[in-house]
Design an enzyme around this catalytic site. Structure first.
Site, PDB file in Angstrom:
ATOM      1  N   SER A 125     -45.144 -21.425 -40.997  1.00  0.00           N
ATOM      2  CA  SER A 125     -45.804 -22.698 -40.693  1.00  0.00           C
ATOM      3  C   SER A 125     -47.024 -22.426 -39.838  1.00  0.00           C
ATOM      4  O   SER A 125     -47.175 -21.334 -39.271  1.00  0.00           O
ATOM      5  CB  SER A 125     -44.832 -23.606 -39.933  1.00  0.00           C
ATOM      6  OG  SER A 125     -45.476 -24.751 -39.387  1.00  0.00           O
ATOM      7  N   TYR A 138     -38.202 -25.505 -33.703  1.00  0.00           N
ATOM      8  CA  TYR A 138     -38.910 -25.289 -34.973  1.00  0.00           C
ATOM      9  C   TYR A 138     -39.889 -24.120 -34.843  1.00  0.00           C
ATOM     10  O   TYR A 138     -39.958 -23.248 -35.722  1.00  0.00           O
ATOM     11  CB  TYR A 138     -39.645 -26.564 -35.378  1.00  0.00           C
ATOM     12  CG  TYR A 138     -40.235 -26.513 -36.765  1.00  0.00           C
ATOM     13  CD1 TYR A 138     -39.440 -26.754 -37.884  1.00  0.00           C
ATOM     14  CD2 TYR A 138     -41.583 -26.220 -36.967  1.00  0.00           C
ATOM     15  CE1 TYR A 138     -39.982 -26.708 -39.163  1.00  0.00           C
ATOM     16  CE2 TYR A 138     -42.134 -26.179 -38.237  1.00  0.00           C
ATOM     17  CZ  TYR A 138     -41.325 -26.419 -39.333  1.00  0.00           C
ATOM     18  OH  TYR A 138     -41.867 -26.366 -40.599  1.00  0.00           O
TER      19      TYR A 138
END
Length: 259
Positions: A125, A138
């Site tokens: 990401s 995350y």
């Protein structure tokens, strides 16, 4: 993005082995594919469970006889400051976002090595480039995916198996809508997060999928998706110890300081 990848691969005439934790979503994906030229098999798999991923690899070997490209892109989000999420929440996210990738590589790599040319695509990401307040779990998972994938790339250089680490920016998918709120976090975080995500998510999933496939074709070790991913990658290099407040304002984080 997984469904968009499946649609574009099917349009190119690829055989597919599709996995999802939800049988309903698998059926929806098949419907979205329309008529296909090659075999499409469906597999209900919870990537957080090692044995299920092992079974998936065995089913692919049995039903298709081979695997050429592996896409590890299952992911979930968890909202809340690190003090607001439980260890149970943290393990839940890491089991899917990180260990799911490790299990996929572990059990599919022997199949991939049998091919003349094969490829592994792991999804990190833009949050694998910097730490963000309220996204600690995350970020930890995506930093882990990045480190694991880059190491794997170095180890497999010169072999028949290429490796790509994908860093999507904010792509319009369902990840924000399905995000889990930390055990001790305010329930209003979900709506706040959705509103901010709608503002910053400028890349559509079909565009993202096309860029991933192009990266695989070119054998790129890293694929960034969206202007936001490129910007973050550069900014955190320029300001490695002080990037956050500026980025927080750009992404409309409620904890950002004015100025």
């Amino acid at each position: 993005m997984g469904r968009c990848l499946a649609q574009q691969l099917a349009a190119r005439g690829a055989a597919l082995a599709l996995a999802d934790v939800s049988e309903k979503r698998l059926e929806e994906t098949v419907a979205a594919l329309g008529k296909t030229e090659r075999k499409v098999s469906l597999h209900v798999v919870n990537v957080a469970e090692e044995r299920e991923v092992q079974r998936f690899a065995e089913e692919v070997a049995r039903e298709h006889g081979r695997a050429t490209v592996l896409f590890n892109n299952a992911g979930v989000a968890l909202l809340g400051q690190l003090e607001e999420i439980s260890l149970k929440d943290f393990r839940w996210l890491m089991d899917i976002n990180f260990w799911g990738v490790v299990y996929g590589v572990t059990y599919f790599l022997p199949l991939l090595k049998k091919e003349k040319r094969a490829h592994i695509v792991n999804t990190s990401s833009l949050l694998g480039f910097f730490g963000a307040s309220g996204q600690g779990a995350y970020c930890a998972s995506k930093f882990a995916v990045r480190g694991y994938t880059e190491s794997l790339h170095h180890e497999l250089l010169g072999t028949n198996v290429g490796v790509t680490c994908v860093h999507p920016g904010f792509v319009r998918t369902e990840i924000a809508a399905s995000a889990k709120v930390g055990e001790k976090a305010d329930g209003s975080l979900r709506q706040d997060s959705l509103a901010r995500f709608a503002k910053v998510a400028r890349t559509d999933a079909m565009t993202a999928a096309a860029k991933i496939l192009r990266g695989v074709e070119l054998g790129k070790p890293r694929v960034l998706i969206g202007a936001d991913a490129y910007f973050v990658d550069i900014w955190q290099r320029l300001k490695p110890a002080s990037y956050w407040n500026f980025l927080a304002r750009q992404f409309e984080d409620p904890g950002a300081k004015a100025g």
